[in-house]
Write a protein that holds these residues in place. Sequence first.
Motif, PDB file in Angstrom:
ATOM      1  N   ILE A  71       0.872  -1.170   0.000  1.00 53.52           N
ATOM      2  CA  ILE A  71       0.000   0.000   0.000  1.00 53.52           C
ATOM      3  C   ILE A  71       0.910   1.221   0.000  1.00 53.52           C
ATOM      4  CG2 ILE A  71      -0.208  -0.037   2.510  1.00 53.52           C
ATOM      5  CD1 ILE A  71      -3.005   1.130   2.215  1.00 53.52           C
ATOM      6  N   LEU A  72       0.611   2.195  -0.828  1.00 54.19           N
ATOM      7  CA  LEU A  72       1.498   3.348  -0.924  1.00 54.19           C
ATOM      8  C   LEU A  72       0.715   4.634  -1.127  1.00 54.19           C
ATOM      9  CD1 LEU A  72       3.168   3.537  -4.434  1.00 54.19           C
ATOM     10  CD2 LEU A  72       1.387   1.886  -3.919  1.00 54.19           C
ATOM     11  N   LYS A  73       1.391   5.727  -0.760  1.00 50.82           N
ATOM     12  CA  LYS A  73       0.835   7.064  -0.943  1.00 50.82           C
ATOM     13  C   LYS A  73       1.592   7.729  -2.093  1.00 50.82           C
ATOM     14  CE  LYS A  73       0.406   9.680   2.710  1.00 50.82           C
ATOM     15  NZ  LYS A  73       0.794  10.602   3.822  1.00 50.82           N
ATOM     16  N   LEU A  74       0.862   8.236  -3.077  1.00 45.87           N
ATOM     17  CA  LEU A  74       1.477   8.877  -4.237  1.00 45.87           C
ATOM     18  C   LEU A  74       0.995  10.310  -4.380  1.00 45.87           C
ATOM     19  CD1 LEU A  74       1.313   6.212  -7.110  1.00 45.87           C
ATOM     20  CD2 LEU A  74       3.335   6.992  -5.895  1.00 45.87           C
ATOM     21  N   GLN A  75       1.935  11.203  -4.631  1.00 41.66           N
ATOM     22  CA  GLN A  75       1.607  12.560  -5.045  1.00 41.66           C
ATOM     23  C   GLN A  75       1.863  12.651  -6.536  1.00 41.66           C
ATOM     24  OE1 GLN A  75       3.801  15.345  -2.620  1.00 41.66           O
ATOM     25  NE2 GLN A  75       2.139  15.498  -1.145  1.00 41.66           N
ATOM     26  N   ILE A  76       0.825  12.976  -7.307  1.00 42.25           N
ATOM     27  CA  ILE A  76       0.909  12.939  -8.770  1.00 42.25           C
ATOM     28  C   ILE A  76       0.347  14.235  -9.348  1.00 42.25           C
ATOM     29  CG2 ILE A  76       0.314  11.640 -10.850  1.00 42.25           C
ATOM     30  CD1 ILE A  76      -0.273   9.237  -9.101  1.00 42.25           C
ATOM     31  N   ALA A  77       0.993  14.726 -10.411  1.00 44.81           N
ATOM     32  CA  ALA A  77       0.477  15.872 -11.161  1.00 44.81           C
ATOM     33  C   ALA A  77       0.696  15.608 -12.651  1.00 44.81           C
ATOM     34  CB  ALA A  77       1.169  17.167 -10.739  1.00 44.81           C
ATOM     35  N   PHE A  78      -0.279  16.048 -13.463  1.00 42.06           N
ATOM     36  CA  PHE A  78      -0.198  15.894 -14.910  1.00 42.06           C
ATOM     37  C   PHE A  78      -0.311  17.270 -15.553  1.00 42.06           C
ATOM     38  CE2 PHE A  78      -1.847  11.895 -13.262  1.00 42.06           C
ATOM     39  CZ  PHE A  78      -1.075  10.956 -13.933  1.00 42.06           C
ATOM     40  N   THR A  79       0.166  17.380 -16.788  1.00 43.10           N
ATOM     41  CA  THR A  79       0.078  18.669 -17.481  1.00 43.10           C
ATOM     42  C   THR A  79      -1.368  19.031 -17.799  1.00 43.10           C
ATOM     43  OG1 THR A  79       0.455  17.497 -19.569  1.00 43.10           O
ATOM     44  CG2 THR A  79       2.380  18.498 -18.492  1.00 43.10           C
ATOM     45  N   GLY A  80      -2.181  18.039 -18.058  1.00 45.96           N
ATOM     46  CA  GLY A  80      -3.586  18.281 -18.355  1.00 45.96           C
ATOM     47  C   GLY A  80      -4.478  17.572 -17.358  1.00 45.96           C
ATOM     48  N   GLU A  81      -5.563  16.995 -17.841  1.00 44.75           N
ATOM     49  CA  GLU A  81      -6.475  16.256 -16.987  1.00 44.75           C
ATOM     50  C   GLU A  81      -5.851  14.927 -16.542  1.00 44.75           C
ATOM     51  OE1 GLU A  81      -9.439  17.327 -15.898  1.00 44.75           O
ATOM     52  OE2 GLU A  81      -9.022  19.230 -16.924  1.00 44.75           O
ATOM     53  N   VAL A  82      -6.373  14.407 -15.451  1.00 45.60           N
ATOM     54  CA  VAL A  82      -5.901  13.110 -14.972  1.00 45.60           C
ATOM     55  C   VAL A  82      -6.298  12.041 -15.987  1.00 45.60           C
ATOM     56  CG1 VAL A  82      -6.102  11.377 -13.155  1.00 45.60           C
ATOM     57  CG2 VAL A  82      -6.101  13.812 -12.568  1.00 45.60           C
ATOM     58  N   PRO A  83      -5.342  11.255 -16.470  1.00 44.39           N
ATOM     59  CA  PRO A  83      -5.663  10.217 -17.467  1.00 44.39           C
ATOM     60  C   PRO A  83      -6.688   9.217 -16.909  1.00 44.39           C
ATOM     61  CG  PRO A  83      -3.283  10.520 -17.278  1.00 44.39           C
ATOM     62  CD  PRO A  83      -3.904  11.282 -16.141  1.00 44.39           C
ATOM     63  N   PRO A  84      -7.592   8.769 -17.740  1.00 49.83           N
ATOM     64  CA  PRO A  84      -8.590   7.788 -17.288  1.00 49.83           C
ATOM     65  C   PRO A  84      -7.970   6.475 -16.821  1.00 49.83           C
ATOM     66  CG  PRO A  84      -8.646   8.045 -19.689  1.00 49.83           C
ATOM     67  CD  PRO A  84      -7.773   9.133 -19.160  1.00 49.83           C
ATOM     68  N   GLU A  85      -6.723   6.207 -17.251  1.00 54.55           N
ATOM     69  CA  GLU A  85      -6.055   4.981 -16.837  1.00 54.55           C
ATOM     70  C   GLU A  85      -5.823   4.920 -15.326  1.00 54.55           C
ATOM     71  OE1 GLU A  85      -4.910   5.689 -21.111  1.00 54.55           O
ATOM     72  OE2 GLU A  85      -5.160   6.878 -19.285  1.00 54.55           O
ATOM     73  N   MET A  86      -5.878   6.066 -14.649  1.00 57.17           N
ATOM     74  CA  MET A  86      -5.698   6.071 -13.207  1.00 57.17           C
ATOM     75  C   MET A  86      -6.785   5.259 -12.509  1.00 57.17           C
ATOM     76  SD  MET A  86      -2.945   7.506 -12.106  1.00 57.17           S
ATOM     77  CE  MET A  86      -3.411   7.537 -10.381  1.00 57.17           C
ATOM     78  N   ARG A  87      -7.917   5.071 -13.186  1.00 64.12           N
ATOM     79  CA  ARG A  87      -9.017   4.309 -12.593  1.00 64.12           C
ATOM     80  C   ARG A  87      -8.712   2.821 -12.480  1.00 64.12           C
ATOM     81  NH1 ARG A  87     -13.407   7.065 -16.626  1.00 64.12           N
ATOM     82  NH2 ARG A  87     -13.197   9.232 -15.884  1.00 64.12           N
ATOM     83  N   MET A  88      -7.674   2.374 -13.160  1.00 63.19           N
ATOM     84  CA  MET A  88      -7.364   0.939 -13.119  1.00 63.19           C
ATOM     85  C   MET A  88      -6.735   0.540 -11.788  1.00 63.19           C
ATOM     86  SD  MET A  88      -3.949   0.706 -15.519  1.00 63.19           S
ATOM     87  CE  MET A  88      -2.448   1.599 -15.110  1.00 63.19           C
ATOM     88  N   PHE A  89      -6.275   1.521 -11.009  1.00 65.60           N
ATOM     89  CA  PHE A  89      -5.645   1.214  -9.729  1.00 65.60           C
ATOM     90  C   PHE A  89      -6.688   1.003  -8.632  1.00 65.60           C
ATOM     91  CE2 PHE A  89      -2.432   3.880 -11.941  1.00 65.60           C
ATOM     92  CZ  PHE A  89      -1.413   2.944 -12.022  1.00 65.60           C
ATOM     93  N   ASN A  90      -6.302   0.259  -7.627  1.00 68.83           N
ATOM     94  CA  ASN A  90      -7.160   0.041  -6.454  1.00 68.83           C
ATOM     95  C   ASN A  90      -6.943   1.218  -5.498  1.00 68.83           C
ATOM     96  OD1 ASN A  90      -8.660  -0.881  -4.319  1.00 68.83           O
ATOM     97  ND2 ASN A  90      -7.559  -2.810  -4.091  1.00 68.83           N
ATOM     98  N   ILE A  91      -7.666   2.288  -5.721  1.00 69.51           N
ATOM     99  CA  ILE A  91      -7.474   3.542  -4.976  1.00 69.51           C
ATOM    100  C   ILE A  91      -8.347   3.534  -3.719  1.00 69.51           C
ATOM    101  CG2 ILE A  91      -7.702   6.045  -5.047  1.00 69.51           C
ATOM    102  CD1 ILE A  91      -7.167   5.889  -8.062  1.00 69.51           C
ATOM    103  N   LEU A  92      -7.710   3.692  -2.569  1.00 73.34           N
ATOM    104  CA  LEU A  92      -8.425   3.705  -1.297  1.00 73.34           C
ATOM    105  C   LEU A  92      -8.822   5.107  -0.866  1.00 73.34           C
ATOM    106  CD1 LEU A  92      -6.158   1.191   0.695  1.00 73.34           C
ATOM    107  CD2 LEU A  92      -8.192   0.690  -0.681  1.00 73.34           C
ATOM    108  N   HIS A  93      -8.074   6.096  -1.331  1.00 73.13           N
ATOM    109  CA  HIS A  93      -8.349   7.476  -0.914  1.00 73.13           C
ATOM    110  C   HIS A  93      -7.754   8.434  -1.939  1.00 73.13           C
ATOM    111  CE1 HIS A  93      -8.841  10.950   1.734  1.00 73.13           C
ATOM    112  NE2 HIS A  93      -7.592  11.274   1.481  1.00 73.13           N
ATOM    113  N   THR A  94      -8.456   9.544  -2.167  1.00 75.71           N
ATOM    114  CA  THR A  94      -7.984  10.576  -3.088  1.00 75.71           C
ATOM    115  C   THR A  94      -8.149  11.946  -2.448  1.00 75.71           C
ATOM    116  OG1 THR A  94      -8.700   9.249  -4.982  1.00 75.71           O
ATOM    117  CG2 THR A  94      -8.214  11.571  -5.397  1.00 75.71           C
ATOM    118  N   ALA A  95      -7.133  12.794  -2.592  1.00 71.44           N
ATOM    119  CA  ALA A  95      -7.200  14.182  -2.134  1.00 71.44           C
ATOM    120  C   ALA A  95      -6.539  15.048  -3.201  1.00 71.44           C
ATOM    121  CB  ALA A  95      -6.507  14.352  -0.783  1.00 71.44           C
TER     122      ALA A  95
END
Length: 204
Positions: free
Chosen positions: A126-150
Amino acid sequence: MMRFYTGTCQQSDMQRYQALGAVFNLDPKRQLRFFSRGMQKQAALWLGLCCRPDVILLDEPVDGLDPVMRRTVWNLILEDVKQRHTTVFVSSHNLRELEDVCDHVGIMHKGAIVLQRALADLQSDILKLQIAFTGEVPPEMRMFNILHTAQSGRVYEYIIRGNQRDVLAQVQALNPVLADALPLSLEEIFIYELGGMDYAEIVI
């Protein structure tokens, strides 16, 4: 009380009793009922450790002790683990402290174990990631088992369950301008793993 322990515990060690007397600095002639709560806990630990047990069961063992004595008690317990291969079970809600001394974690909820793993394995999955993209968040991010988003501005923080190396490789393939993996404490893992439960107790 030490005479009572000596009569009931075959492995009682009077030499260690004398040595630990200097560590705990309690008056052995004073009645236990006149000790403070913290002093009573020290006396119980002093007597228990002198029995040289093969298995130690502890419930909030350092609750009510000052920081110096807390460290001293843990050092004594870990010394037994190292030298005598003592098995120690600890029940506590002080997750930060347990993170430094325990190597296997079990989470109990309403009398049932809902998670039981080596601490190192738990922290690696289980890990915490800080991520930024130049544009919108890619839809591929939905493939991860995300427990929390801020979100803070254009920077997103995700708590993701999965193998850290695999998750980071897949995230980097999405070409983020920022992708930092941050350490997760045992307390944070507990919160995100059991965030929907109304009450829980850690048993280690």
